[in-house]
Design an enzyme around this catalytic site. Structure first.
Site, PDB file in Angstrom:
ATOM      1  N   SER A 171       3.225  -5.240 -13.486  1.00  0.00           N
ATOM      2  CA  SER A 171       2.147  -4.807 -12.586  1.00  0.00           C
ATOM      3  C   SER A 171       2.523  -5.134 -11.146  1.00  0.00           C
ATOM      4  O   SER A 171       1.876  -5.950 -10.469  1.00  0.00           O
ATOM      5  CB  SER A 171       0.838  -5.489 -12.984  1.00  0.00           C
ATOM      6  N   GLY A 173       2.256  -3.536  -8.365  1.00  0.00           N
ATOM      7  CA  GLY A 173       1.273  -3.253  -7.322  1.00  0.00           C
ATOM      8  C   GLY A 173       0.319  -4.411  -7.117  1.00  0.00           C
ATOM      9  O   GLY A 173      -0.006  -4.785  -5.986  1.00  0.00           O
ATOM     10  N   ASP A 174      -0.144  -5.016  -8.207  1.00  0.00           N
ATOM     11  CA  ASP A 174      -1.032  -6.176  -8.113  1.00  0.00           C
ATOM     12  C   ASP A 174      -0.321  -7.351  -7.454  1.00  0.00           C
ATOM     13  O   ASP A 174      -0.898  -8.049  -6.606  1.00  0.00           O
ATOM     14  CB  ASP A 174      -1.506  -6.579  -9.509  1.00  0.00           C
ATOM     15  N   THR A 175       0.911  -7.589  -7.863  1.00  0.00           N
ATOM     16  CA  THR A 175       1.636  -8.742  -7.337  1.00  0.00           C
ATOM     17  C   THR A 175       1.958  -8.571  -5.858  1.00  0.00           C
ATOM     18  O   THR A 175       1.848  -9.524  -5.078  1.00  0.00           O
ATOM     19  CB  THR A 175       2.924  -8.967  -8.142  1.00  0.00           C
ATOM     20  N   ALA A 178      -1.126  -9.370  -4.038  1.00  0.00           N
ATOM     21  CA  ALA A 178      -1.353 -10.809  -4.021  1.00  0.00           C
ATOM     22  C   ALA A 178      -0.485 -11.503  -2.980  1.00  0.00           C
ATOM     23  O   ALA A 178      -0.944 -12.398  -2.254  1.00  0.00           O
ATOM     24  CB  ALA A 178      -1.078 -11.390  -5.401  1.00  0.00           C
TER      25      ALA A 178
END
Length: 402
Positions: A171, A173-175, A178
């Site tokens: 994932s 995009g999430d990381t 973040a």
């Protein structure tokens, strides 16, 4: 929270309230916690963060959870209840940072929007991660990391030409969101320290975090009308840089520096290419990339990966194998750099987890505590707010906490 056996972290004394779940918000909380911040994670009673049950489960809990939630304290609190919202306000009033990755408007509906919270705590730094950001025509649409990767331009480039784009396998995009959020938090904390003590909102959209790392994608379109297309394992416009078959696997070779290219060609017995004036610069090599790739693979495909890596290493040509989890777990360099840590879990077993990045030599990141079970720290956190044992018991009876 400081363990006397460990050096103090760079963020010791910073208190973080984490309201996010799954990946983006919690990864930011994880990163801050690794460098000493006291991270209090608020989870819904009964179910907790869904990540507790994602992918492979051991003794009732995801092993992913053991990485994502180390160095955090868990309080099970119903934010949909008025009493839960009141407790959240009291926690936030004493915090430095609030992390949330709900859909925009959710916290406002609970009376926990920025206007209310900044009045309560003028020094608050609020990290808000969402699919499309807190403003704009798409703000209310649901957005996960995969959608952010697509909208940010990354997904179009992954895969082979003419085939359906593939995801990179994690994932990302999430990381990326973040990590951008973490940068924002640290920047805002510094600004608060040197400019009067006021906090601010950090507004991170998943697709914007992806778009920010897309290198020359937009300026090439703006200047030339060029739409970058997927290219498999190659790196278009930079040559040679590709994956090449061997007798027992694949190697990646990056021979795209001018002097590196000459050493690479000498190693594979193609001095004719290495000494060709037309290939002395990247532009010339790009024009003849198929010829160069063919020459390299003609050499690699009759050799084993280890042989290729040894010869290229001696020639100082950047090259590497494609690592699996097994390769990483057995690699001596990973271990020498403390990137494979043995972590005890509260479920009673040990598991290898990734080490901490980046490496600060003066105030290194640490794993001070293992990932909590749901509500492990509810009583302790509420007692820190001044609630009595009887108060906590009454809240538990009304299912505000667990």
């Amino acid at each position: 929270m400081h363990n006397d056996a460990m050096p103090p972290g760079a963020l010791e004394g910073v208190r973080v309230i984490e309201m996010g779940q799954l990946i983006a918000g919690p990864f930011a909380g994880k990163t801050l916690g690794e460098f000493g911040a006291d991270v209090i994670k608020i989870e819904p009673p009964g179910t907790g963060d869904p990540l507790r049950n994602w992918r492979l489960i051991k003794d009732g809990t995801s092993v992913w959870w053991q990485v994502q939630s180390r160095n955090k304290r868990s309080i099970a609190l119903d934010l949909r209840s008025a009493e839960g919202q009141d407790i959240a306000r009291r926690l936030i009033a004493q915090a430095d940072v609030l992390i949330e990755n709900f859909r925009p408007g959710t916290l406002e509906g609970w009376g926990l929007g920025w206007d209310q919270l900044s009045t309560l705590n003028p020094g608050l730094v609020m990290l808000r991660i969402s699919g499309y950001g807190q403003t704009g025509p798409y703000r209310d649409l649901p957005g996960f990391g995969a959608i952010g990767e697509a909208m940010g331009g990354l997904r179009h480039l992954t895969g082979e030409p003419g085939r359906v784009p593939v995801r990179c396998g994690i994932s990302i995009g999430d990381t990326l969101a973040a990590l951008h959020g973490t940068i924002g938090v640290l920047t805002a904390l510094y600004h608060r320290k040197v400019n009067g003590g006021r906090g601010q909102v950090i507004d991170v959209a998943l697709h914007e975090a992806v778009f920010n790392v897309m290198e020359s994608l937009l300026p090439e379109y703006s200047a030339f009308g060029a739409v970058r297309e997927p290219a498999g394992s190659a790196l278009p416009g930079i040559a040679p840089s590709n994956a090449y078959r061997c007798t027992d696997g694949v190697v990646l070779v990056a021979g795209n520096g001018d002097s590196i290219f000459k050493r690479l060609m000498q190693t594979i017995g193609r001095d004719d290419l290495g000494n060709d004036p037309g290939l002395g610069s990247n532009a010339g090599r790009v024009a003849r990339v198929s010829e160069i790739d063919g020459a390299i693979e003609a050499w690699t495909q009759v050799r084993a990966v280890d042989d290729v890596l040894q010869q290229l290493g001696e020639a100082r040509v950047p090259a590497g194998r494609v690592y699996t989890a097994k390769d990483i777990a057995e690699d001596p360099h990973y271990r020498a750099r403390d990137m494979l840590l043995k972590q005890s879990t509260r479920e009673g077993y040990e598991v290898d987890v990734p080490g901490i990045v980046p490496k600060l030599l003066g105030t290194p990141g640490t794993v001070r505590s293992s990932a909590p079970r749901l509500g492990d720290d509810t009583d302790a956190v509420l007692r820190e707010l001044g609630l009595s044992v009887e108060d906590v018991a009454a809240l538990r009876g009304r299912k505000v906490v667990s």
